[in-house]
Scaffold this motif. Sequence first.
Motif, mmCIF file in Angstrom:
data_model
loop_
_atom_site.group_PDB
_atom_site.id
_atom_site.type_symbol
_atom_site.label_atom_id
_atom_site.label_comp_id
_atom_site.label_asym_id
_atom_site.label_seq_id
_atom_site.Cartn_x
_atom_site.Cartn_y
_atom_site.Cartn_z
ATOM 1 N N ILE A 49 0.836 -1.209 0.000
ATOM 2 C CA ILE A 49 0.000 0.000 0.000
ATOM 3 C C ILE A 49 0.867 1.253 0.000
ATOM 4 C CG2 ILE A 49 -1.740 1.339 1.260
ATOM 5 C CD1 ILE A 49 -2.648 -1.214 2.588
ATOM 6 N N ARG A 50 0.578 2.141 -0.953
ATOM 7 C CA ARG A 50 1.217 3.452 -0.901
ATOM 8 C C ARG A 50 0.246 4.413 -0.234
ATOM 9 N NH1 ARG A 50 2.171 4.905 -6.336
ATOM 10 N NH2 ARG A 50 0.856 6.750 -6.205
ATOM 11 N N VAL A 51 0.741 5.165 0.746
ATOM 12 C CA VAL A 51 -0.123 6.098 1.465
ATOM 13 C C VAL A 51 0.047 7.493 0.894
ATOM 14 C CG1 VAL A 51 -0.625 7.147 3.714
ATOM 15 C CG2 VAL A 51 -0.007 4.722 3.588
ATOM 16 N N GLU A 52 -1.081 8.108 0.549
ATOM 17 C CA GLU A 52 -1.042 9.493 0.070
ATOM 18 C C GLU A 52 -1.944 10.342 0.958
ATOM 19 O OE1 GLU A 52 -2.110 9.398 -4.052
ATOM 20 O OE2 GLU A 52 -0.139 8.612 -4.631
ATOM 21 N N TYR A 53 -1.619 11.626 1.038
ATOM 22 C CA TYR A 53 -2.427 12.543 1.853
ATOM 23 C C TYR A 53 -3.111 13.546 0.932
ATOM 24 C CZ TYR A 53 0.047 10.523 5.775
ATOM 25 O OH TYR A 53 0.539 9.632 6.695
ATOM 26 N N GLN A 74 -6.881 16.247 0.595
ATOM 27 C CA GLN A 74 -8.113 16.778 1.199
ATOM 28 C C GLN A 74 -9.332 16.086 0.590
ATOM 29 O OE1 GLN A 74 -8.385 18.607 3.784
ATOM 30 N NE2 GLN A 74 -6.208 19.056 3.992
ATOM 31 N N LEU A 75 -9.738 14.974 1.154
ATOM 32 C CA LEU A 75 -10.898 14.246 0.625
ATOM 33 C C LEU A 75 -12.181 14.934 1.072
ATOM 34 C CD1 LEU A 75 -9.671 10.706 1.631
ATOM 35 C CD2 LEU A 75 -9.798 11.557 -0.695
ATOM 36 N N ARG A 76 -13.227 14.769 0.264
ATOM 37 C CA ARG A 76 -14.538 15.302 0.661
ATOM 38 C C ARG A 76 -15.430 14.141 1.095
ATOM 39 N NH1 ARG A 76 -16.331 20.383 -1.773
ATOM 40 N NH2 ARG A 76 -14.477 21.428 -2.567
ATOM 41 N N GLY A 77 -16.083 14.307 2.229
ATOM 42 C CA GLY A 77 -17.110 13.339 2.645
ATOM 43 C C GLY A 77 -16.593 12.088 3.331
ATOM 44 N N CYS A 78 -15.292 11.889 3.355
ATOM 45 C CA CYS A 78 -14.779 10.728 4.077
ATOM 46 C C CYS A 78 -13.359 11.030 4.535
ATOM 47 C CB CYS A 78 -14.821 9.468 3.225
ATOM 48 S SG CYS A 78 -13.834 9.565 1.740
ATOM 49 N N ALA A 79 -12.865 10.201 5.454
ATOM 50 C CA ALA A 79 -11.542 10.459 6.033
ATOM 51 C C ALA A 79 -10.439 9.711 5.313
ATOM 52 C CB ALA A 79 -11.541 10.071 7.505
ATOM 53 N N ALA A 80 -10.819 8.648 4.613
ATOM 54 C CA ALA A 80 -9.804 7.825 3.962
ATOM 55 C C ALA A 80 -10.441 6.952 2.893
ATOM 56 C CB ALA A 80 -9.119 6.948 5.007
ATOM 57 N N THR A 81 -9.648 6.640 1.878
ATOM 58 C CA THR A 81 -10.134 5.706 0.860
ATOM 59 C C THR A 81 -9.059 4.662 0.583
ATOM 60 O OG1 THR A 81 -9.240 6.983 -0.990
ATOM 61 C CG2 THR A 81 -11.486 7.502 -0.318
ATOM 62 N N LEU A 82 -9.505 3.535 0.071
ATOM 63 C CA LEU A 82 -8.563 2.496 -0.342
ATOM 64 C C LEU A 82 -8.966 2.012 -1.734
ATOM 65 C CD1 LEU A 82 -6.189 0.583 0.646
ATOM 66 C CD2 LEU A 82 -7.985 -1.090 1.045
ATOM 67 N N VAL A 83 -8.017 2.087 -2.660
ATOM 68 C CA VAL A 83 -8.271 1.579 -3.997
ATOM 69 C C VAL A 83 -7.151 0.603 -4.329
ATOM 70 C CG1 VAL A 83 -8.539 2.175 -6.441
ATOM 71 C CG2 VAL A 83 -9.379 3.740 -4.677
ATOM 72 N N GLY A 84 -7.526 -0.624 -4.620
ATOM 73 C CA GLY A 84 -6.521 -1.647 -4.883
ATOM 74 C C GLY A 84 -6.570 -2.134 -6.320
ATOM 75 N N LEU A 85 -5.412 -2.552 -6.826
ATOM 76 C CA LEU A 85 -5.337 -3.173 -8.145
ATOM 77 C C LEU A 85 -4.268 -4.249 -8.052
ATOM 78 C CD1 LEU A 85 -6.508 -2.874 -11.047
ATOM 79 C CD2 LEU A 85 -4.435 -1.585 -11.593
ATOM 80 N N GLY A 86 -4.673 -5.506 -8.220
ATOM 81 C CA GLY A 86 -3.718 -6.606 -8.086
ATOM 82 C C GLY A 86 -3.123 -6.628 -6.697
ATOM 83 N N ASN A 87 -1.803 -6.613 -6.651
ATOM 84 C CA ASN A 87 -1.124 -6.683 -5.351
ATOM 85 C C ASN A 87 -0.761 -5.328 -4.773
ATOM 86 O OD1 ASN A 87 -1.154 -9.459 -5.187
ATOM 87 N ND2 ASN A 87 0.697 -9.645 -6.452
ATOM 88 N N ARG A 88 -1.247 -4.287 -5.443
ATOM 89 C CA ARG A 88 -0.884 -2.935 -4.996
ATOM 90 C C ARG A 88 -2.149 -2.149 -4.670
ATOM 91 N NH1 ARG A 88 3.702 -3.251 -3.714
ATOM 92 N NH2 ARG A 88 5.190 -4.327 -5.028
ATOM 93 N N ALA A 89 -2.016 -1.226 -3.755
ATOM 94 C CA ALA A 89 -3.161 -0.374 -3.430
ATOM 95 C C ALA A 89 -2.668 1.016 -3.068
ATOM 96 C CB ALA A 89 -3.939 -0.961 -2.253
ATOM 97 N N ILE A 90 -3.593 1.957 -3.182
ATOM 98 C CA ILE A 90 -3.306 3.310 -2.713
ATOM 99 C C ILE A 90 -4.309 3.633 -1.620
ATOM 100 C CG2 ILE A 90 -3.238 5.770 -3.322
ATOM 101 C CD1 ILE A 90 -2.368 4.945 -6.110
ATOM 102 N N ALA A 91 -3.780 4.014 -0.477
ATOM 103 C CA ALA A 91 -4.635 4.493 0.613
ATOM 104 C C ALA A 91 -4.498 6.006 0.643
ATOM 105 C CB ALA A 91 -4.213 3.895 1.943
ATOM 106 N N THR A 92 -5.616 6.686 0.509
ATOM 107 C CA THR A 92 -5.581 8.151 0.563
ATOM 108 C C THR A 92 -6.181 8.592 1.885
ATOM 109 O OG1 THR A 92 -5.886 8.141 -1.824
ATOM 110 C CG2 THR A 92 -6.162 10.255 -0.705
ATOM 111 N N ILE A 93 -5.416 9.404 2.599
ATOM 112 C CA ILE A 93 -5.796 9.822 3.944
ATOM 113 C C ILE A 93 -6.016 11.333 3.939
ATOM 114 C CG2 ILE A 93 -5.088 9.847 6.384
ATOM 115 C CD1 ILE A 93 -5.174 6.996 5.201
#
Length: 266
Positions: free
Chosen positions: A33-37, A39-58
């Motif tokens: 997982i790569r963590v990115e920061y 300013q999301l709207r409506g939620c505190a964090a998201t997770l989007v995965g593809l295969g063995n990799r994902a991006i967590a946006t905080i």
Amino acid sequence: MTPGQKAEARIAELGIVDPRDIDIEAIAFDAGIRVEYEQLRGCAATLVGLGNRAIATIRPSGSSGRDRFSIGHELGHWELHRGQSFQCRADNPSDNLVSSTKLEIEADEYSTHILMPSALFHPAVKSFNWPSIKEIDEVAGLFSTSLLATTLRLAKIDALPVLVTCYTSQGRRWHVAAPHVPTRWWLKEQLDEDSFAYDLLSAGRPCDSPRKQSADAWFANDDAEEFEILEQCYSPIPGQAIVVLYLSDAEMFERGYDPAVRKRRK
Ligand SMILES: [Zn+2]
């Protein structure tokens, strides 16, 4: 294995023995997982995965403890619920206690245990008798977690007869009890005027170390007036009190079933 056991197994596997070494971003990176920061709207964090990799946006919360909880939460989704994407309100366990789905509870549990594994948390709290809010905050500092997440962990780890609850002027929002606290002790729906938490919310009078209080101020049971407990509280946001109650009288554990309690359950 439960989500908590999985998280703790990961910490053991990594050979971490000091809470200051729990680098949650590095642990997430190791899991793909790569963590990115952002300013999301409506939620505190998201997770989007593809295969063995994902991006967590905080969404940065301004508190590293809350951001770390969000990363642990998304890592939990990745380890437990792979193949799905998530939009979470993960940075505040208080929100998730009020309304939550099964998957959110599991991700919270994973996050709680990876950030505060039993093997490290237990010794940290064992040194205190009845920890004050300040002492719980010191433990939070050691683990780089939020005060609320740390207080909830203190209850769930079951080392002390503790009950953590949240009240507003509208009444009780949620409560978490140490598993060995008898369920017969039934918290009042509304804040009692004799409680220190009432003084905190109505007059701003603080009570951040454990003080003796009649159990009658907190519990609806008819026999509550026979006992004393320890109460302390703090207010994380205006109008809301987080209350930590210690059932310090062992006799409260010897009282049997209270038939009146069942009638109160919805
Ligand atoms: Zn989530």
